[in-house]
Motif scaffolding. Structure first.
Motif: not given
Length: 407
Positions: A140-145, A159-166, A174-182, A279-281
């Motif tokens: 199952q391919k995931l896209l990280f944007e 610092y810069v905080l990046y928001t990444i959609h999985v 239909k079930t978007p999930a995201l993380i924010t990381r530096r 959703r991430l899991q």
């Protein structure tokens, strides 16, 4: 005679025009082939995963792929130092990937890529097609944007905080999930993976630190693209894709943040973290590898939905948890039961009764457990378990926190 002469002149003009067009086409073809030849030379050093080698490119341009998707949130982009990211060489070639196409940066701080021409568009499509064919073995391919980058000022630290959609590819997600990381979160992940999976990490590149120009739009755009391809590379490798350290990087911060809010009675806010963590899991397929975290998430959702009087959703997540906890006949006979099975069954029976749903299956199982000699009284409530549970990572660290976690 005049007509023949005019015809001769017209033919000469046409030949002159055709020769000029042919020369221009040949010149364009030479430039395209030269560019593709240079790209092929770079890709040749890492055939299994070309993106990692592209990150060593010194091209000074902004990734065309980020155009129109990445936004910056800051009053202004400053050419200053990140006080927490000031080690390492000052190099502009510190990213996992640089765009092959020419790009530019606008004066308002947002990256703007040039519109590719026909041949460059075709080249880009062929490259994307080739890359996709190299990782078709991934179930199952995931896209990280990276869709957002925010400059955060905390006291003397910036610092810069990046928001990444999985995003799950191949269908409408239909079930978007995201993380924010530096940057330091990625750096910690990379260090842990190198320590635990040194052999698998040998071919994985990581963006080096910079001493200057950390907050200009071009640097942020390049680093955003680097993080996208870094995560894509990790996910393409089977052992790393299932590594607890990699999985926890995505969801564990949400579970910990949700637990803090649940302890404080902020159920609506906690629900957002737990839903994002679920959703991430699901996208990462971590239910079996990290079963304790998976059950904690489901039970936390049961508790939050109950407190918010959304009983249908609470009962639905009870059912999902019981799919994992329901004992086999052998386990029942030997009383090898999960400690949360009885309180979960009791909660499910109550919820099913309140929403007028058939509860006979769970009542029968609860009665069978009681008849086998197990004391079903004096059981802790699900909420007591959720409040007291210590969420450790794969290295047994309960104190580690991922900074900048949000949903």
């Amino acid at each position: 005679m005049l007509t023949c002469q005019n015809s001769s002149i017209g033919s000469s003009t046409i030949r002159w025009w055709a020769d000029g067009m042919a020369s221009k086409l040949l010149d364009r073809l030479r430039r395209t082939l030269f560019k593709e030849g240079a790209v092929s030379a770079e890709l040749g050093c890492t055939e299994e995963f070309p993106e990692s080698s592209e990150l060593e490119d010194d091209t000074e341009c902004v990734s065309a792929r980020l155009s129109g998707t990445l936004s910056f949130k800051a009053e202004r982009m400053l050419d200053s130092e990140d006080l927490e990211e000031t080690s390492g060489p000052d190099s502009d070639s510190d990213f996992l990937v640089e765009s092959i196409e020419n790009g530019s940066c606008s004066t308002d701080g947002s990256p703007v890529a040039s519109v590719p021409g026909g041949s460059s568009m075709l080249t880009s499509r062929l490259q994307e097609s080739w890359r996709s064919s190299q990782i078709r073995s991934v179930p199952q391919k995931l896209l990280f944007e990276v869709t957002d980058a925010t400059v955060v000022q905390e006291g003397t630290s910036k610092y810069v905080l990046y928001t990444i959609h999985v995003i799950q590819s191949g269908m409408f997600d239909k079930t978007p999930a995201l993380i924010t990381r530096r940057y330091t979160d990625f750096e910690r992940l990379h260090a842990r993976l190198r320590r635990l999976h040194g052999e698998e990490m040998e071919g994985v590149c990581f963006p080096r630190k910079k001493l200057r120009r950390n907050f200009v739009a071009e640097t942020i755009a390049k680093r955003s693209r680097a993080f996208e391809q870094y995560l894509t590379h990790l996910h393409s490798l089977t052992e790393l894709r299932h590594a607890p350290t990699f999985l926890e990087f995505f969801y564990l911060g949400d579970l910990r943040a949700g637990q803090v809010l649940l302890r404080g009675g902020c159920y609506q806010e906690a629900l957002g973290h737990f839903m994002n963590g679920l959703r991430l899991q699901e996208k990462l397929g971590s239910q079996k590898q990290q079963r304790t975290h998976w059950l904690f998430t489901l039970l936390a959702l049961v508790a939050c939905f109950q407190e918010l009087d959304q009983l249908g959703e609470a009962q639905e997540h009870c059912d999902r948890a019981l799919e994992d906890l329901a004992p086999s006949q052998d386990s029942l006979q030997h009383q090898h039961l999960h400690p949360l099975l009885i309180p979960l069954l009791q909660a499910n029976v109550r919820l099913s009764w309140k929403i007028s749903k058939d509860k006979r299956q769970w009542e029968a199982l609860l009665l069978e457990i009681q008849d086998s000699g197990v004391d079903t009284g004096n059981q802790p409530s699900l909420k007591e378990y959720l409040v007291k549970e210590v969420l450790e990572d794969s290295e047994g660290d309960p104190k580690h926190r991922v900074k900048g976690e949000s949903t």
